[in-house]
Design a protein around this motif. Structure first.
Motif, mmCIF file in Angstrom:
data_model
loop_
_atom_site.group_PDB
_atom_site.id
_atom_site.type_symbol
_atom_site.label_atom_id
_atom_site.label_comp_id
_atom_site.label_asym_id
_atom_site.label_seq_id
_atom_site.Cartn_x
_atom_site.Cartn_y
_atom_site.Cartn_z
ATOM 1 N N THR A 49 0.835 -1.201 0.000
ATOM 2 C CA THR A 49 0.000 0.000 0.000
ATOM 3 C C THR A 49 0.874 1.257 0.000
ATOM 4 O OG1 THR A 49 -1.570 -1.240 1.335
ATOM 5 C CG2 THR A 49 -1.995 1.102 1.073
ATOM 6 N N ALA A 50 1.969 1.208 0.763
ATOM 7 C CA ALA A 50 2.868 2.357 0.798
ATOM 8 C C ALA A 50 3.426 2.641 -0.600
ATOM 9 C CB ALA A 50 3.993 2.116 1.797
ATOM 10 N N ALA A 51 3.822 1.580 -1.313
ATOM 11 C CA ALA A 51 4.357 1.771 -2.666
ATOM 12 C C ALA A 51 3.257 2.232 -3.615
ATOM 13 C CB ALA A 51 4.971 0.474 -3.174
ATOM 14 N N ASP A 52 2.056 1.657 -3.425
ATOM 15 C CA ASP A 52 0.891 2.007 -4.224
ATOM 16 C C ASP A 52 0.630 3.508 -4.100
ATOM 17 O OD1 ASP A 52 -1.307 0.877 -5.722
ATOM 18 O OD2 ASP A 52 -2.606 1.526 -4.088
ATOM 19 N N TRP A 53 0.729 3.976 -2.866
ATOM 20 C CA TRP A 53 0.389 5.361 -2.554
ATOM 21 C C TRP A 53 1.503 6.332 -2.929
ATOM 22 C CZ3 TRP A 53 -2.459 9.194 -2.133
ATOM 23 C CH2 TRP A 53 -2.146 10.290 -1.352
ATOM 24 N N MET A 54 2.777 5.968 -2.615
ATOM 25 C CA MET A 54 3.852 6.915 -2.885
ATOM 26 C C MET A 54 4.204 6.881 -4.365
ATOM 27 S SD MET A 54 6.118 6.936 0.535
ATOM 28 C CE MET A 54 6.594 5.231 0.585
ATOM 29 N N SER A 55 3.823 7.968 -5.025
ATOM 30 C CA SER A 55 3.887 8.000 -6.476
ATOM 31 C C SER A 55 5.154 8.704 -6.921
ATOM 32 C CB SER A 55 2.686 8.780 -6.974
ATOM 33 O OG SER A 55 2.717 10.066 -6.407
ATOM 34 N N ALA A 56 5.238 8.888 -8.224
ATOM 35 C CA ALA A 56 6.331 9.687 -8.777
ATOM 36 C C ALA A 56 6.331 11.063 -8.129
ATOM 37 C CB ALA A 56 6.179 9.802 -10.287
ATOM 38 N N ALA A 57 5.142 11.572 -7.817
ATOM 39 C CA ALA A 57 5.054 12.898 -7.207
ATOM 40 C C ALA A 57 5.690 12.895 -5.825
ATOM 41 C CB ALA A 57 3.602 13.347 -7.122
#
Lengths: 577, 87
Positions: A49-57
């Protein structure tokens, strides 16, 4: 080995790993495709979920934004973490107990209405496309800068990798690649941060380092940064410039929006039990927090470094006064300035003709520096080893790819499950539904790629949209669905539509119709388009309660359903729908 | 429904809401209170090299958020046990 060869090797290795995982974790049924079979361990789901959420932005842009806005950067730091408290306490356990596959599923069933379902589907798809365009662009930027290929080629390579594991593996493939991507991106983010923290403050923990004194004896880092910023006409770094009400509303919209983002919510459907979903939300925030508490530290380090590299170091005089740098020779500029000039993200205009670069917030300024380069250029600015620079490139790609995959999955399930199976063609078999899901994911990737190659000018502007819409439509509908047994379909649908139209109209007016008027004087109560989602949410709640008061009752079976989602026991049975 | 009677069900839900609201008050105070509304006042105080308001906004509130979720998990697990509705 030079930076480029190292980058090829590290990026190549990570891509091979993602593809390997995809082959290992193929999805065989719709349940595996939608929710990874519902058997993901909570800690692993937290990472995914952390990777899902932390985007390129988050990875590429956020430290730059905080670096350039100082104290006002808090809206993103608080907004994008505080939303998880809302998610964990008010939504996740209940939605997990509900036990189906998507957010429109819940809204459609709870409000016993296909209209509600369709409104939710439209919101979900719109939010995801808005978001994904930025991700693909991020992939392109990283590729073009570090591997020196065309942005187009970069986007196509990124598309091919995501296509492979998202279409093949569905949620199951995505989950395990996201776990790997989290490890890559957090390692890539922390290594340079720790390096720089040690170099500047002697403390290996960046979170503590940025409150410490500088090793070169020039006093506390933040005090120094305040001094520099004021001298250069930016205003003190640790003091805000936006109005308090606006900061309040923007933080609110980002928090509530975060809690209403479908690609995040759906991740919590993948753990086995209600109990697991609660703890999983906690782990998610731990994994996000590692990066998000480092970001402000990195922002301060990068700011000092960048200013002193361009303007020259601050000299501490015997009597305690400071002499600030007055510019350094452009001819001897460090290689990172030349490298980024090629991409057009740094420009130098020698206004006073002295051959020296000078960066400030007033009329003396001669530099234009895009804030998006701060994280990517940071290792070069601090003169870190080549492998660290290569690692950052791999990390940026991991962040962009993991988020793209999560968003694509929502797009594909919205089409195959919510639109086809639940609304238009209820008679299709599991196998056909899976084909629709894979087909929709494939079409979604192609569209996302096109948006990445030909980015519409408004990509940055529409991010406010994604959060505003999630905050003003999906979030209130879900909350009322759980916490009120009296909320009926008329109220919920009216609330969603009014909230949505209000928020969308406000953003469209200031961002597209009349951008010239986009200033605090013209805003409603001084609230910016970024913050209007908070008001949109209140409008949604107000409308929904007013309408539900004068319309019919909620059917008994729906009341029973609400009673059942409020209790953890029996989540296992809910699976067999 | 897995409760023995209606009172049990209502009791469980009431306690659930109480836990949730208490934690949300803390959530609101550290983020909107310390980090936004009273940031200027707190900035008068220095804490470990930081202005306190700035520290809450860029560090402290996030640590509290994490703690809140884990406290919630613990209290809810206890509540589930008390009412015998755990999985």
């Amino acid at each position: 080995m030079d930076v480029q060869t190292l980058t090829y090797i590290i990026v190549g290795l990570t891509f091979a790993m993602y593809i390997g995982i995809a082959i290992w974790a193929r999805a065989g049924s719709t349940k595996e495709f939608y929710v990874a079979g519902g058997g993901v361990p909570p800690v692993m789901n937290g990472m995914a979920t952390a990777a899902d959420w932390m985007s390129a932005a988050s990875f590429i842009s956020l430290a730059g934004i905080v670096s350039f806005t100082g104290s006002d950067g808090l809206v993103y730091l608080l907004g994008w973490t505080g939303g998880y408290v809302l998610l964990a306490l008010c939504m996740v356990p209940y939605l997990r107990k509900f036990g189906k596959f998507t957010v429109p599923d819940f809204i459609g069933d709870r409000y016993y209405s296909d209209t509600a379902r369709i409104v939710a589907v439209v919101c979900a798809i719109f939010i995801c496309f808005t978001y994904i365009a930025g991700q693909m662009r991020g992939v392109g930027v990283v590729f073009s800068r570090f591997l020196e290929v065309e942005i187009e080629t970069g986007v196509v390579i990124g598309m091919a990798v995501v296509f492979f594991y998202a279409v093949l593996g569905g949620m199951k493939g995505i989950t395990y690649t996201q776990v790997a991507q989290y490890c890559v991106l957090i390692f890539a983010f922390m290594v340079p941060a720790i390096f720089i923290s040690v170099m500047m403050t002697g403390n290996p923990i960046p979170q503590i380092g940025f409150g410490s004194e500088m090793v070169d004896g020039s006093g506390y880092l933040l005090a120094k940064l305040d001094g520099l910023s004021e001298e250069l006409g930016f205003g003190a770094y640790t003091e805000g410039r936006k109005s308090t009400l606006d900061v309040f509303c923007i933080t609110g919209a980002l928090m509530i929006g975060t809690a209403g983002l479908p690609h995040v919510i759906v991740r919590f459907f993948t753990v086995p039990k209600v109990k697991d979903s609660r703890i999983s939300a906690g782990w998610t925030l731990v994994f996000i927090g590692i990066m998000y508490t480092t970001i402000p530290a990195l922002s301060s380090f990068a700011r000092v470094n960048m200013i002193e590299t361009i303007n020259g170091p601050t000299v501490q005089m015997q009597d305690g006064s400071k002499v600030y740098g007055q510019g350094t020779s452009y001819a001897d500029a460090p290689s990172w300035i030349k490298n980024w000039e090629k991409t057009g993200l740094i420009t130098f205009d020698d206004k006073n003709g002295d051959g020296k670069m000078f960066y400030s917030g007033d009329e003396r300024n001669e530099m234009k520096i895009d804030r998006d380069i701060m994280v990517l250029a940071n290792p070069e600015i601090a003169d870190l080893p080549a492998w660290v620079i290569a690692l950052v490139a791999a990390g940026g790609l991991a962040a962009a790819l993991s988020t793209s995959a999560g968003l694509l999955l929502v797009i594909s399930t919205s089409v195959s499950h919510d639109l086809m199976k639940k609304t238009l063609r209820p008679d299709i078999s599991d196998k056909q539904e899976l084909m629709w899901a894979r087909g929709a994911a494939a079409v979604g990737i192609v569209l996302a790629g096109i948006l990445g190659i030909y980015p519409p000018d408004f990509v940055a502007a529409v991010v406010a949209f994604a959060f505003g819409l999630a905050a003003s439509s999906l979030f209130p509908a879900i909350i009322m669905g759980i916490f009120s047994k009296k909320m009926n379909k008329e109220g919920a649908v009216a609330g969603m539509i009014v909230g949505l139209v209000f928020t969308a109209a406000y953003i469209i007016y200031f961002k597209f119709v009349n951008p010239a008027a986009n200033s605090p004087d013209n805003w409603f109560l001084g609230i910016s388009p970024e913050g209007i989602g908070t008001i949109g949410m209140l409008v949604n709640f107000g409308t929904a309660f007013a309408v539900s008061k004068v319309t019919g009752d909620v059917p008994q079976d729906v009341v029973d359903m609400v009673d059942s989602i409020r209790v953890p026991k029996g989540a296992g049975e809910a699976h067999d729908h | 429904m897995s409760f023995e009677n209606k009172e049990q069900a209502e009791g469980y839900w009431k306690e659930n809401l109480k836990i949730m609201l208490k934690l949300l008050v803390v959530w609101f105070v550290v983020s909107y209170g310390c980090g936004i509304l009273f940031i200027d006042q707190l900035n008068e105080i220095t804490f470990m090299g930081f202005k306190l308001g700035f520290w809450f906004a860029q560090q402290g509130a996030m640590y509290v958020f994490i703690a809140l979720i884990f406290i919630y998990v613990k209290q809810m697990n206890n509540l589930d046990k008390k009412y015998n509705v755990e999985e």
